[in-house]
Scaffold this active site. Sequence first.
Site, PDB file in Angstrom:
ATOM      1  N   LYS A 159      21.916  97.090  42.896  1.00 57.58           N
ATOM      2  CA  LYS A 159      21.093  95.898  42.904  1.00 57.58           C
ATOM      3  C   LYS A 159      21.698  94.818  43.777  1.00 57.58           C
ATOM      4  CE  LYS A 159      20.085  96.843  38.083  1.00 57.58           C
ATOM      5  NZ  LYS A 159      20.589  96.570  36.714  1.00 57.58           N
ATOM      6  N   GLY A 160      22.985  95.015  44.130  1.00 56.88           N
ATOM      7  CA  GLY A 160      23.731  93.953  44.800  1.00 56.88           C
ATOM      8  C   GLY A 160      23.133  93.463  46.106  1.00 56.88           C
TER       9      GLY A 160
ATOM     10  N   ASP B  70      25.688  95.138  49.968  1.00 57.09           N
ATOM     11  CA  ASP B  70      26.137  93.770  49.667  1.00 57.09           C
ATOM     12  C   ASP B  70      27.554  93.525  50.174  1.00 57.09           C
ATOM     13  OD1 ASP B  70      27.274  95.508  47.784  1.00 57.09           O
ATOM     14  OD2 ASP B  70      26.798  94.267  46.046  1.00 57.09           O
TER      15      ASP B  70
ATOM     16  N   ASP C 260      34.300  96.974  50.226  1.00 55.48           N
ATOM     17  CA  ASP C 260      35.593  96.588  49.671  1.00 55.48           C
ATOM     18  C   ASP C 260      36.589  97.690  50.066  1.00 55.48           C
ATOM     19  OD1 ASP C 260      37.479  95.361  48.026  1.00 55.48           O
ATOM     20  OD2 ASP C 260      36.663  96.132  46.175  1.00 55.48           O
TER      21      ASP C 260
ATOM     22  N   LYS D  36      35.482  92.951  53.008  1.00 57.21           N
ATOM     23  CA  LYS D  36      36.856  92.561  52.635  1.00 57.21           C
ATOM     24  C   LYS D  36      37.800  93.510  53.358  1.00 57.21           C
ATOM     25  CE  LYS D  36      36.098  91.271  47.797  1.00 57.21           C
ATOM     26  NZ  LYS D  36      36.376  91.751  46.419  1.00 57.21           N
TER      27      LYS D  36
ATOM     28  N   PHE E  33      37.333  88.066  44.064  1.00 55.70           N
ATOM     29  CA  PHE E  33      36.109  88.616  43.473  1.00 55.70           C
ATOM     30  C   PHE E  33      34.993  87.571  43.558  1.00 55.70           C
ATOM     31  CE2 PHE E  33      33.118  90.034  40.274  1.00 55.70           C
ATOM     32  CZ  PHE E  33      33.022  91.373  40.609  1.00 55.70           C
TER      33      PHE E  33
ATOM     34  N   ASP F 284      27.052  90.511  41.405  1.00 55.84           N
ATOM     35  CA  ASP F 284      27.150  90.205  39.978  1.00 55.84           C
ATOM     36  C   ASP F 284      28.581  90.290  39.459  1.00 55.84           C
ATOM     37  OD1 ASP F 284      27.421  93.094  40.180  1.00 55.84           O
ATOM     38  OD2 ASP F 284      27.155  93.136  38.005  1.00 55.84           O
TER      39      ASP F 284
ATOM     40  N   ARG G 174      23.722  87.041  39.764  1.00 57.92           N
ATOM     41  CA  ARG G 174      23.036  87.512  40.973  1.00 57.92           C
ATOM     42  C   ARG G 174      22.112  86.445  41.538  1.00 57.92           C
ATOM     43  NH1 ARG G 174      23.992  93.067  41.284  1.00 57.92           N
ATOM     44  NH2 ARG G 174      24.019  94.218  39.328  1.00 57.92           N
TER      45      ARG G 174
HETATM   46  P1  5GP Z   1      33.964  99.860  47.464  1.00 61.25           P
HETATM   47  O1  5GP Z   1      33.564 101.249  47.146  1.00 61.25           O
HETATM   48  O2  5GP Z   1      33.821  99.496  48.913  1.00 61.25           O
HETATM   49  O3  5GP Z   1      35.327  99.552  46.944  1.00 61.25           O
HETATM   50  O4  5GP Z   1      33.072  98.933  46.589  1.00 61.25           O
HETATM   51  C1  5GP Z   1      31.820  98.514  46.956  1.00 61.25           C
HETATM   52  C2  5GP Z   1      31.090  97.971  45.755  1.00 61.25           C
HETATM   53  O5  5GP Z   1      31.990  97.304  44.863  1.00 61.25           O
HETATM   54  C3  5GP Z   1      30.080  96.930  46.153  1.00 61.25           C
HETATM   55  O6  5GP Z   1      28.834  97.503  46.457  1.00 61.25           O
HETATM   56  C4  5GP Z   1      30.057  96.036  44.936  1.00 61.25           C
HETATM   57  O7  5GP Z   1      29.146  96.534  44.007  1.00 61.25           O
HETATM   58  C5  5GP Z   1      31.449  96.132  44.352  1.00 61.25           C
HETATM   59  N1  5GP Z   1      32.325  94.994  44.748  1.00 61.25           N
HETATM   60  C6  5GP Z   1      33.406  95.032  45.551  1.00 61.25           C
HETATM   61  N2  5GP Z   1      33.968  93.808  45.681  1.00 61.25           N
HETATM   62  C7  5GP Z   1      33.181  92.977  44.957  1.00 61.25           C
HETATM   63  C8  5GP Z   1      33.221  91.560  44.726  1.00 61.25           C
HETATM   64  O8  5GP Z   1      34.061  90.783  45.204  1.00 61.25           O
HETATM   65  N3  5GP Z   1      32.225  91.071  43.934  1.00 61.25           N
HETATM   66  C9  5GP Z   1      31.252  91.859  43.379  1.00 61.25           C
HETATM   67  N4  5GP Z   1      30.349  91.256  42.624  1.00 61.25           N
HETATM   68  N5  5GP Z   1      31.206  93.190  43.580  1.00 61.25           N
HETATM   69  C10 5GP Z   1      32.145  93.736  44.376  1.00 61.25           C
END
Ligand code: 5GP
Length: 187
Positions: free
Chosen positions: A48-49, A105, A108, A136, A158, A165, A171
């Site tokens: 949903k992000g 969204d 990370d 990031k 974060f 969210d 959101r």
């Molecule tokens: P990754 O697999 O790249 O580590 O994570 C991606 C997902 O982690 C994003 O789609 C999101 O849902 C969540 N995420 C990563 N960092 C953040 C953050 O700072 N805030 C929020 N709300 N979600 C995050």
Amino acid sequence: MEKDCELYKDLDRVLITRDEIAAKVRELGAQITNDFRGKKPVLVCILKGASVFFTDLIREIDLPVTLDFMAISSYGSATKTSGVVRILKDLDHDIVGKDVIVVEDIVDTGITLSYLKKILEQRGAKSLKIATLLDKPARRKIQDLHVDYVCFDIPDAFVVGYGLDYDQVYRNLPDIGVLSPRIYADN
Ligand code: 5GP
């Protein structure tokens, strides 16, 4: 929503304002319009992000785009990635021979997106690009993940708002802010 509203009290600070977001989204829409001229890309929203970013972005693209939606699990209610990725809702239409733009969204560690990219590539898309609102880079674990369009690079904090969210809340904040650690200290 004004900045003295209740939800803002859970933020340490606003990181990116609604005006900064709107300007960047407009810029990205123009860039995609230019890059895909003469094509009919499929825009895939990762629920949903990315939902808020997606609905703004598609209205800045002057092309006959089609839309599709996908939901994958990443975080649950914690603030650290588990590395486990599951498809909760798949695309409604097949993407064989299509130009696909995946709209995320935030990238990370990159684990979620590299997994997603692999599955979508196996489905025979003609091209596959990734657009993310936030990145990031300091936290990346998957080094060879190429992200084609990034609106903002952010530090390792974060963040919530504009679709992002914490435990499904925040959101609807129009700006992007750093969540106060006291909100998730107990988890
Ligand atoms: P990754 O697999 O790249 O580590 O994570 C991606 C997902 O982690 C994003 O789609 C999101 O849902 C969540 N995420 C990563 N960092 C953040 C953050 O700072 N805030 C929020 N709300 N979600 C995050």
